[in-house]
Design a protein around this motif. Structure first.
Motif, short mmCIF file in Angstrom:
data_model
loop_
_atom_site.label_atom_id
_atom_site.label_comp_id
_atom_site.label_asym_id
_atom_site.label_seq_id
_atom_site.Cartn_x
_atom_site.Cartn_y
_atom_site.Cartn_z
N GLY A 46 10.18 19.14 -60.46
CA GLY A 46 9.95 18.81 -61.86
C GLY A 46 11.22 18.31 -62.53
O GLY A 46 11.20 17.37 -63.33
N THR A 83 6.37 13.93 -66.21
CA THR A 83 6.56 15.04 -65.27
C THR A 83 5.23 15.73 -64.98
O THR A 83 4.91 16.03 -63.82
CB THR A 83 7.58 16.06 -65.82
OG1 THR A 83 8.81 15.38 -66.10
CG2 THR A 83 7.84 17.18 -64.86
N ALA A 84 4.44 15.98 -66.01
CA ALA A 84 3.13 16.61 -65.82
C ALA A 84 2.20 15.72 -65.01
O ALA A 84 1.48 16.20 -64.13
CB ALA A 84 2.49 16.92 -67.18
N MET A 122 2.09 23.80 -61.73
CA MET A 122 2.24 22.84 -62.82
C MET A 122 3.15 23.39 -63.92
O MET A 122 3.95 22.66 -64.49
CB MET A 122 0.87 22.45 -63.36
CG MET A 122 0.09 21.62 -62.36
SD MET A 122 -1.59 21.26 -62.85
CE MET A 122 -1.34 20.33 -64.32
N ASP A 125 6.65 23.10 -62.57
CA ASP A 125 7.06 21.69 -62.66
C ASP A 125 7.56 21.37 -64.06
O ASP A 125 8.63 20.77 -64.24
CB ASP A 125 5.88 20.76 -62.35
CG ASP A 125 5.47 20.75 -60.90
OD1 ASP A 125 6.29 21.11 -60.04
OD2 ASP A 125 4.31 20.37 -60.62
N LEU A 126 6.78 21.76 -65.06
CA LEU A 126 7.16 21.48 -66.45
C LEU A 126 8.41 22.26 -66.87
O LEU A 126 9.22 21.76 -67.65
CB LEU A 126 6.00 21.80 -67.39
CG LEU A 126 4.89 20.76 -67.40
CD1 LEU A 126 3.71 21.25 -68.23
CD2 LEU A 126 5.39 19.43 -67.92
#
Length: 142
Positions: A46, A83-84, A122, A125-126
């Motif tokens: 991320g 990024t998402a 997710m 990642d964020l």
């Protein structure tokens, strides 16, 4: 200073290290021996995706000056949105690989742990993307 005039070299180095560690993790089955490595990989990934978008938005010469002078809030939304999006595509990739491998009865090689794992990935990642964005604006303020 990460986000200096040689930022593109730093970004390429981080991407290379990410690839090397990814290969090592897979060869030595570290994702299955130490499941927490998945969190580190997603955080790092991320961050790299966010850094790539920072490079494209603020350092790439062909991007217009108006894009470089967006308010900070809009820049953060664009970078984290990208990024998402990459994180979502990665989760689809993992799902497709899981379906193909499971279909061939190789379930021990790769297995998604369901919705909770996907949402955690997710989120991480964020979080990595947000860390990169926060550090970028911190360095830019100096």
């Amino acid at each position: 200073m990460i986000f200096g005039k040689n930022f593109h070299k730093t970004l390429a180095f981080f991407l290379f290290l990410f690839f090397v560690f990814q290969v090592i993790d897979i060869i030595f089955s570290l994702y299955w021996k130490a499941p927490w490595i998945d969190n580190i990989t997603h955080f790092w990934g991320g961050g790299i995706v966010a850094m790539s978008m920072i490079w494209w938005t603020f350092y790439y010469e062909k991007v217009s000056v108006s894009a470089k002078n967006l308010p900070k809030f809009y820049s953060v939304i664009i970078i984290l949105g990208f990024t998402a999006l990459v994180g979502i595509f990665w989760e689809f990739y993992e799902l497709i690989v899981n379906i193909i491998i499971t279909k061939n009865n190789y379930t021990f090689l790769f297995q998604q742990n369901g919705l909770l794992d996907t949402l955690k990935d997710m989120f991480v990642d964020l979080a990595g993307g947000m860390a990169a964005v926060a550090y970028f604006f911190y360095e830019r303020k100096k």
